[in-house]
Design an enzyme around this catalytic site. Sequence first.
Site, PDB file in Angstrom:
ATOM      1  N   THR A  47       0.864  -1.125   0.210  1.00  0.00           N
ATOM      2  CA  THR A  47       0.109   0.054  -0.080  1.00  0.00           C
ATOM      3  C   THR A  47       0.873   1.239  -0.021  1.00  0.00           C
ATOM      4  O   THR A  47       0.723   2.186  -0.843  1.00  0.00           O
ATOM      5  CB  THR A  47      -1.006   0.140   1.323  1.00  0.00           C
ATOM      6  OG1 THR A  47      -1.799  -0.933   1.163  1.00  0.00           O
ATOM      7  CG2 THR A  47      -2.118   1.153   1.142  1.00  0.00           C
ATOM      8  N   TYR A 110     -12.988  -3.836  -2.471  1.00  0.00           N
ATOM      9  CA  TYR A 110     -14.066  -3.581  -3.507  1.00  0.00           C
ATOM     10  C   TYR A 110     -15.029  -4.728  -3.469  1.00  0.00           C
ATOM     11  O   TYR A 110     -15.995  -4.360  -3.134  1.00  0.00           O
ATOM     12  CB  TYR A 110     -13.445  -3.045  -4.755  1.00  0.00           C
ATOM     13  CG  TYR A 110     -14.876  -2.319  -5.464  1.00  0.00           C
ATOM     14  CD1 TYR A 110     -15.395  -1.080  -5.006  1.00  0.00           C
ATOM     15  CD2 TYR A 110     -15.402  -3.072  -6.450  1.00  0.00           C
ATOM     16  CE1 TYR A 110     -16.763  -0.668  -5.595  1.00  0.00           C
ATOM     17  CE2 TYR A 110     -16.547  -2.728  -7.024  1.00  0.00           C
ATOM     18  CZ  TYR A 110     -17.463  -1.666  -6.680  1.00  0.00           C
ATOM     19  OH  TYR A 110     -18.364  -1.015  -7.252  1.00  0.00           O
ATOM     20  N   TYR A 136      -2.307 -10.207   5.018  1.00  0.00           N
ATOM     21  CA  TYR A 136      -2.500  -9.042   5.472  1.00  0.00           C
ATOM     22  C   TYR A 136      -3.916  -8.324   5.627  1.00  0.00           C
ATOM     23  O   TYR A 136      -4.613  -8.304   4.644  1.00  0.00           O
ATOM     24  CB  TYR A 136      -1.767  -8.066   4.429  1.00  0.00           C
ATOM     25  CG  TYR A 136      -1.625  -6.541   4.507  1.00  0.00           C
ATOM     26  CD1 TYR A 136      -1.749  -5.912   5.738  1.00  0.00           C
ATOM     27  CD2 TYR A 136      -1.661  -5.533   3.416  1.00  0.00           C
ATOM     28  CE1 TYR A 136      -1.862  -4.626   5.867  1.00  0.00           C
ATOM     29  CE2 TYR A 136      -1.525  -4.251   3.820  1.00  0.00           C
ATOM     30  CZ  TYR A 136      -1.891  -3.664   4.848  1.00  0.00           C
ATOM     31  OH  TYR A 136      -1.813  -2.171   5.073  1.00  0.00           O
ATOM     32  N   ARG A 141      -9.135  -0.410   4.735  1.00  0.00           N
ATOM     33  CA  ARG A 141      -8.897  -0.053   3.336  1.00  0.00           C
ATOM     34  C   ARG A 141      -9.572  -1.025   2.424  1.00  0.00           C
ATOM     35  O   ARG A 141      -9.814  -0.583   1.116  1.00  0.00           O
ATOM     36  CB  ARG A 141      -7.457   0.133   3.114  1.00  0.00           C
ATOM     37  CG  ARG A 141      -6.569   0.979   3.850  1.00  0.00           C
ATOM     38  CD  ARG A 141      -5.301   0.897   3.289  1.00  0.00           C
ATOM     39  NE  ARG A 141      -5.206   1.777   2.032  1.00  0.00           N
ATOM     40  CZ  ARG A 141      -4.486   2.997   1.848  1.00  0.00           C
ATOM     41  NH1 ARG A 141      -3.885   3.605   2.865  1.00  0.00           N
ATOM     42  NH2 ARG A 141      -4.504   3.509   0.722  1.00  0.00           N
ATOM     43  N   LYS A 164      -0.212  -9.950   8.967  1.00  0.00           N
ATOM     44  CA  LYS A 164       0.203  -8.568   9.205  1.00  0.00           C
ATOM     45  C   LYS A 164      -1.241  -7.973   9.544  1.00  0.00           C
ATOM     46  O   LYS A 164      -2.074  -8.125   8.689  1.00  0.00           O
ATOM     47  CB  LYS A 164       0.742  -7.857   7.974  1.00  0.00           C
ATOM     48  CG  LYS A 164       0.783  -6.213   8.194  1.00  0.00           C
ATOM     49  CD  LYS A 164       1.182  -5.504   6.889  1.00  0.00           C
ATOM     50  CE  LYS A 164       1.231  -4.004   7.062  1.00  0.00           C
ATOM     51  NZ  LYS A 164       1.378  -3.166   6.023  1.00  0.00           N
ATOM     52  N   ILE A 206       5.449  -4.504  10.332  1.00  0.00           N
ATOM     53  CA  ILE A 206       5.535  -3.747   9.010  1.00  0.00           C
ATOM     54  C   ILE A 206       5.162  -2.235   9.102  1.00  0.00           C
ATOM     55  O   ILE A 206       4.037  -1.821   9.251  1.00  0.00           O
ATOM     56  CB  ILE A 206       4.886  -4.732   8.017  1.00  0.00           C
ATOM     57  CG1 ILE A 206       5.246  -6.291   8.075  1.00  0.00           C
ATOM     58  CG2 ILE A 206       4.974  -4.233   6.545  1.00  0.00           C
ATOM     59  CD1 ILE A 206       4.291  -7.142   7.318  1.00  0.00           C
TER      60      ILE A 206
END
Length: 296
Positions: A47, A110, A136, A141, A164, A206
């Site tokens: 990202t 999405y 992740y 997001r 993560k 991270i």
Amino acid sequence: MKNTVFKGVATALITPLTENGIDYEAFGKLIDWQIEEGINALVVCGTTGEASTLTDDEHRAAISFAVERAAGRVPIIAGTGSNDTAYALELTRHACEAGADAILVTTPYYNKATQKGLIRMYTAIADESTVPVILYNVPSRTGVNIEPKTYAALADHPNIVAIKEANGNISKIVETMSLVHDKLDLYSGNDDQIVPLMSLGGCGVISVISNLLPKETVELCNRFFAGDIAGAAELQYKYHYLIDALFSEVNPIPVKAAMAAMGFCEDYLRLPLTPMEENTKAVLLDAMRNVGIANV
């Protein structure tokens, strides 16, 4: 426990860009500086690396470049996630062939998969990968959360080695680790929760702030690992306001502004991201100066 990819800090590295594409000279210097400062691993094309607006060729080339530049000095973790599993598989194959040490795979954005869909997607990618897979989770997001029972269903896959976790919900993370602590490593995905997640058995972070402060972020983790919990907490407190400033606009807008101010790159982002607003940028620069980052 499976083999650990890294312990300590992996920088979620920015991708230096210009209007002509990736600035590989700046990218190489940044990789070298991070390693010289003692970083434990590097994540590319995540990202923070603006993977969502890199072309397919750029994404692949950036992974290959980072592997070559690092030359085995630290593990390179390649972001290969997508909301299109077929494309994620293609990127995963490339990362493995290019010599990446591990891959980082975000939840699909999405289309908001069900938990069954997440299990099938991650299993397909892990089956294809020849290197360790880090899951992740960043629901703010992507719109979907990896639930604790889903982690448990994935934890027995031999290639899935770590999490993560950036859901921000400590109670959910406790529930997750109660199920998988002996099977999956935990990395904080939020810089403001490094110490809290290490207290739950996490083996590092991270990180975005380590773009600016690699040595200092590693020191935070090292203090914790050495048993100096109070000392680690002291650094967590010290960098709190800088971390806030780095997320005062959507990542990676502030960190790109910060790295440009430090002379590492141009303050250039691709639409729909735009350069940082002047009022929030002023707060960021003040926070940087307050922790000893000079000449900004």
